[in-house]
Design an enzyme around this catalytic site. Structure first.
Site, PDB file in Angstrom:
ATOM      1  N   CYS A 181      72.227 -13.696  77.582  1.00  0.00           N
ATOM      2  CA  CYS A 181      72.906 -12.504  78.042  1.00  0.00           C
ATOM      3  C   CYS A 181      74.139 -12.208  77.140  1.00  0.00           C
ATOM      4  O   CYS A 181      74.208 -12.445  75.965  1.00  0.00           O
ATOM      5  CB  CYS A 181      73.821 -13.178  79.423  1.00  0.00           C
ATOM      6  SG  CYS A 181      72.799 -13.946  80.572  1.00  0.00           S
TER       7      CYS A 181
ATOM      8  N   GLY B 297      69.569  -8.667  77.549  1.00  0.00           N
ATOM      9  CA  GLY B 297      69.482  -8.923  79.169  1.00  0.00           C
ATOM     10  C   GLY B 297      69.407  -7.522  79.666  1.00  0.00           C
ATOM     11  O   GLY B 297      70.113  -6.730  80.022  1.00  0.00           O
TER      12      GLY B 297
ATOM     13  N   ASN C  92      77.983 -16.127  78.320  1.00  0.00           N
ATOM     14  CA  ASN C  92      76.780 -16.144  77.805  1.00  0.00           C
ATOM     15  C   ASN C  92      76.621 -17.614  77.381  1.00  0.00           C
ATOM     16  O   ASN C  92      77.407 -18.096  76.612  1.00  0.00           O
ATOM     17  CB  ASN C  92      76.682 -15.320  76.493  1.00  0.00           C
ATOM     18  CG  ASN C  92      75.492 -15.372  75.713  1.00  0.00           C
ATOM     19  OD1 ASN C  92      75.874 -15.213  74.451  1.00  0.00           O
ATOM     20  ND2 ASN C  92      74.351 -15.807  76.179  1.00  0.00           N
ATOM     21  N   GLY C  93      75.285 -18.348  77.808  1.00  0.00           N
ATOM     22  CA  GLY C  93      75.089 -19.633  77.381  1.00  0.00           C
ATOM     23  C   GLY C  93      74.569 -20.422  78.732  1.00  0.00           C
ATOM     24  O   GLY C  93      73.514 -19.746  79.410  1.00  0.00           O
TER      25      GLY C  93
ATOM     26  N   TYR D  30      66.360 -13.747  65.612  1.00  0.00           N
ATOM     27  CA  TYR D  30      65.740 -12.797  66.628  1.00  0.00           C
ATOM     28  C   TYR D  30      66.619 -11.979  67.614  1.00  0.00           C
ATOM     29  O   TYR D  30      66.638 -10.725  67.885  1.00  0.00           O
ATOM     30  CB  TYR D  30      64.713 -13.753  67.429  1.00  0.00           C
ATOM     31  CG  TYR D  30      64.249 -12.947  68.615  1.00  0.00           C
ATOM     32  CD1 TYR D  30      63.115 -11.952  68.287  1.00  0.00           C
ATOM     33  CD2 TYR D  30      64.451 -13.316  69.903  1.00  0.00           C
ATOM     34  CE1 TYR D  30      62.380 -11.229  69.560  1.00  0.00           C
ATOM     35  CE2 TYR D  30      63.959 -12.705  71.026  1.00  0.00           C
ATOM     36  CZ  TYR D  30      63.011 -11.737  70.807  1.00  0.00           C
ATOM     37  OH  TYR D  30      62.468 -10.989  71.626  1.00  0.00           O
TER      38      TYR D  30
ATOM     39  N   SER E 181      62.433  -6.838  65.546  1.00  0.00           N
ATOM     40  CA  SER E 181      63.121  -8.047  64.715  1.00  0.00           C
ATOM     41  C   SER E 181      62.579  -8.457  63.580  1.00  0.00           C
ATOM     42  O   SER E 181      63.512  -9.237  62.710  1.00  0.00           O
ATOM     43  CB  SER E 181      63.146  -9.036  65.906  1.00  0.00           C
ATOM     44  OG  SER E 181      61.967  -9.491  66.290  1.00  0.00           O
TER      45      SER E 181
ATOM     46  N   ASP F  27      58.959 -13.061  63.928  1.00  0.00           N
ATOM     47  CA  ASP F  27      60.139 -13.923  63.775  1.00  0.00           C
ATOM     48  C   ASP F  27      59.808 -15.369  64.408  1.00  0.00           C
ATOM     49  O   ASP F  27      60.344 -16.384  63.864  1.00  0.00           O
ATOM     50  CB  ASP F  27      61.186 -13.394  64.637  1.00  0.00           C
ATOM     51  CG  ASP F  27      60.859 -12.788  66.278  1.00  0.00           C
ATOM     52  OD1 ASP F  27      60.677 -13.787  66.939  1.00  0.00           O
ATOM     53  OD2 ASP F  27      60.767 -11.748  66.362  1.00  0.00           O
TER      54      ASP F  27
ATOM     55  N   CYS G 167      64.999 -25.190  74.625  1.00  0.00           N
ATOM     56  CA  CYS G 167      66.363 -24.956  74.438  1.00  0.00           C
ATOM     57  C   CYS G 167      67.278 -25.280  75.648  1.00  0.00           C
ATOM     58  O   CYS G 167      66.673 -24.798  76.735  1.00  0.00           O
ATOM     59  CB  CYS G 167      66.800 -23.462  73.881  1.00  0.00           C
ATOM     60  SG  CYS G 167      68.248 -23.168  73.892  1.00  0.00           S
TER      61      CYS G 167
ATOM     62  N   CYS H 189      72.739 -24.871  64.973  1.00  0.00           N
ATOM     63  CA  CYS H 189      72.100 -25.464  65.775  1.00  0.00           C
ATOM     64  C   CYS H 189      70.384 -25.433  65.676  1.00  0.00           C
ATOM     65  O   CYS H 189      70.273 -23.946  65.327  1.00  0.00           O
ATOM     66  CB  CYS H 189      72.202 -25.179  67.253  1.00  0.00           C
ATOM     67  SG  CYS H 189      71.054 -25.924  68.476  1.00  0.00           S
TER      68      CYS H 189
ATOM     69  N   CYS I 295      65.539 -26.754  68.660  1.00  0.00           N
ATOM     70  CA  CYS I 295      64.324 -26.151  69.183  1.00  0.00           C
ATOM     71  C   CYS I 295      63.202 -26.522  68.097  1.00  0.00           C
ATOM     72  O   CYS I 295      62.152 -26.512  68.380  1.00  0.00           O
ATOM     73  CB  CYS I 295      64.169 -24.795  69.780  1.00  0.00           C
ATOM     74  SG  CYS I 295      65.203 -23.707  68.394  1.00  0.00           S
TER      75      CYS I 295
HETATM   76 FE1  SF4 Z   1      68.734 -23.164  71.501  1.00  0.00          FE
HETATM   77 FE2  SF4 Z   1      67.212 -23.311  69.251  1.00  0.00          FE
HETATM   78 FE3  SF4 Z   1      69.238 -21.745  69.441  1.00  0.00          FE
HETATM   79 FE4  SF4 Z   1      69.788 -24.186  69.306  1.00  0.00          FE
HETATM   80  S1  SF4 Z   1      68.870 -23.053  67.804  1.00  0.00           S
HETATM   81  S2  SF4 Z   1      70.813 -22.965  70.791  1.00  0.00           S
HETATM   82  S3  SF4 Z   1      67.946 -24.953  70.755  1.00  0.00           S
HETATM   83  S4  SF4 Z   1      67.461 -21.381  70.556  1.00  0.00           S
END
Ligand code: SF4
Length: 463
Positions: A8, A34, A107-108, A252, A296, A358, A394, A448, A451
């Site tokens: 979002c 979104g 957002n989250g 992306y 993208s 991507d 994710c 992070c 994924c």
């Molecule tokens: Fe989610 Fe991957 Fe982004 Fe981490 S890097 S927040 S697992 S989409």
């Protein structure tokens, strides 16, 4: 995964005559995050919180009637993508609580174990929920703390200490606007000014569209208070150096003309990764043209072209009036692939083609693209992907499928190559991403990549 299955955007303005007008502009610029619905809440001249929620695109939603209803100098807004909950008008943010008056949008995502725990906690205190949306949970938790005697600083400090997950959000309370970013900083949030008013946005393009001056990111673990006619007050309420910026924002999600986590998305990250793709994977490939899957992958392909000298060709043309396939709800996805991309035979016929995208999530889109290229005369089709294999779901605000639907959780690279009927297939590695952000001045371990790796530490996730 609980109900906030979305990527979002949030946007807020404090101190602008008729703040709804720049908020609508800002939400236009963030529409890519979104498209299913939006909402705006405002502090009305009598200090009441007024909220309007609409299904569909921002451009179709806020005419004169809505804008008159949303008169006021402090306003926050939200665009929403979701699967569960559909188009119910209860689901778009902002969520509003009356006692004490509080509005919030986010957002989250709060992963399931934490969401369930705190929802049960509030239900035990006779709190009723309108939705199963974790944005509502966050607002109700903060309202509960305020009702119990905390001020906003204490309430958000409590939130940071007790509720793990990804949440960048905006609040309205007591005539002020507050920006909040979780201590790990999964989702971006920036602020700036436009003269005497303050603007907060998920991405910098939201500042650009109203000619606001970009100041800085809201820091992970920070609360920023904005009041009309005053300078922002910053409260750093969580001190850890641990960060988990979502690398997929750079790959992306974010617009290429945004600066996210202090990195220019298109011209910086994607172009640099495209150059790296050539040096790592392209030197031995004999190809005649490099073609991006728009939009993208455009900057990946540009970087590849600049590094290799291979001609860049727009062999796939995108219909911009169709939404993005990855963030469309599942049932709507298949026909939109065919509507969205059209091959340009003049670029493709008789060529050895390298197609850059991507990511590959399920492989169905890429299979259609490869077949489309062959039908239009491509002699060879090679595929290069700007993210590592997506092997895990994710839980931090992005709607990825369950693991058993992720093609890379079930197949190795050669298996996927066969599924998509490509001559060759290469993915960048986590190390390629780390080296690219390092070259751009960021710390690789601040990102992070759960994924790709399944390492969700330190946030608890289901299973
Ligand atoms: Fe989610 Fe991957 Fe982004 Fe981490 S890097 S927040 S697992 S989409």
């Amino acid at each position: 995964m609980t109900k906030l299955k979305e990527e979002c955007a949030v946007y807020g303005v404090c101190g602008y005559h008729n703040a709804v007008n720049p908020v609508v502009e800002g939400l236009y610029s963030l529409q890519h995050r979104g498209q299913e619905g939006s909402g705006i809440a405002v502090v009305a001249p009598d200090s009441q919180l007024i909220v309007v929620k609409k299904p569909g695109l921002v451009s179709d939603s806020y005419g004169e009637l809505e804008r008159r209803k949303l008169a006021g100098k402090v306003a926050i807004g939200h665009t929403r993508y979701s699967t569960a909950g559909g188009l119910s008008l209860l689901n778009p943010h902002p969520f509003v609580v009356n006692n004490p008056p509080l509005a919030g949008c986010w957002n989250g995502n709060i992963p399931r174990p934490t969401y369930d725990y705190w929802r049960d906690y509030l239900k035990d205190k006779w709190c009723d929920f309108d939705t199963e949306n974790d944005g509502e949970l966050l607002v109700r938790l903060l309202a509960h703390r305020l009702y119990s005697g905390d001020d906003m600083v204490a309430a958000v400090r409590w939130l940071f200490q007790n509720v793990t997950g990804a949440y960048s959000g905006l609040l309205l309370h007591d005539g002020k606007m507050y920006a909040v970013r979780d201590p790990l900083g999964y989702r971006p949030l920036v602020f700036g000014d436009r003269g005497k008013s303050w603007v907060v946005s998920s991405e910098t393009v939201g500042l650009d569209i109203i000619k606001a001056r970009h100041h800085q990111e809201v820091q992970p673990g920070e609360l920023v208070e904005f009041a009309v006619g005053q300078k922002p007050i910053h409260y750093q309420l969580a001190q850890s150096d641990l960060r988990r910026f979502c690398i997929f924002e750079l790959i992306y999600f974010a617009r290429p003309d945004s600066v996210v986590f202090n990195i220019p998305v298109g011209h910086g990250f994607r172009r640099a990764l495209g150059k790296r793709m050539y040096h790592q994977y392209g030197c031995d490939l004999d190809i005649d043209v490099v073609i991006p899957v728009p939009d993208s992958a455009n900057d990946f392909a540009l970087g590849y072209h600049e590094a290799s000298g291979v001609p860049l060709g727009f062999g796939l043309r995108r219909n911009h009036y169709v939404g993005r396939t990855f963030i469309e709800p599942k049932k709507k996805r298949a026909p939109k692939v065919r509507r969205k991309l059209n091959p340009d035979r003049a670029v493709i016929a008789g060529k050895r083609v390298l197609i850059i995208d991507d990511s590959i999530v399920r492989s169905t889109t890429m299979l259609k693209i490869v077949r489309m290229l062959r039908r239009n005369g491509a002699k060879e089709v090679h595929v290069l992907i700007g993210s590592p294999l997506i092997t895990h779901s994710c839980y931090f605000g992005v709607d990825t499928p369950d693991r058993d639907e992720l093609v890379a959780a079930q197949n190795d690279v050669d298996g996927i190559r066969r599924l998509i009927e490509a001559d060759t297939l290469q993915y960048v590695t986590i190390q390629d991403l780390r080296s690219t952000v390092l070259d751009l001045g960021a710390k690789p371990d601040h990102f992070c990549g759960a994924c790709f790796s399944g390492d969700y530490h330190p946030t608890p996730v289901p299973g």
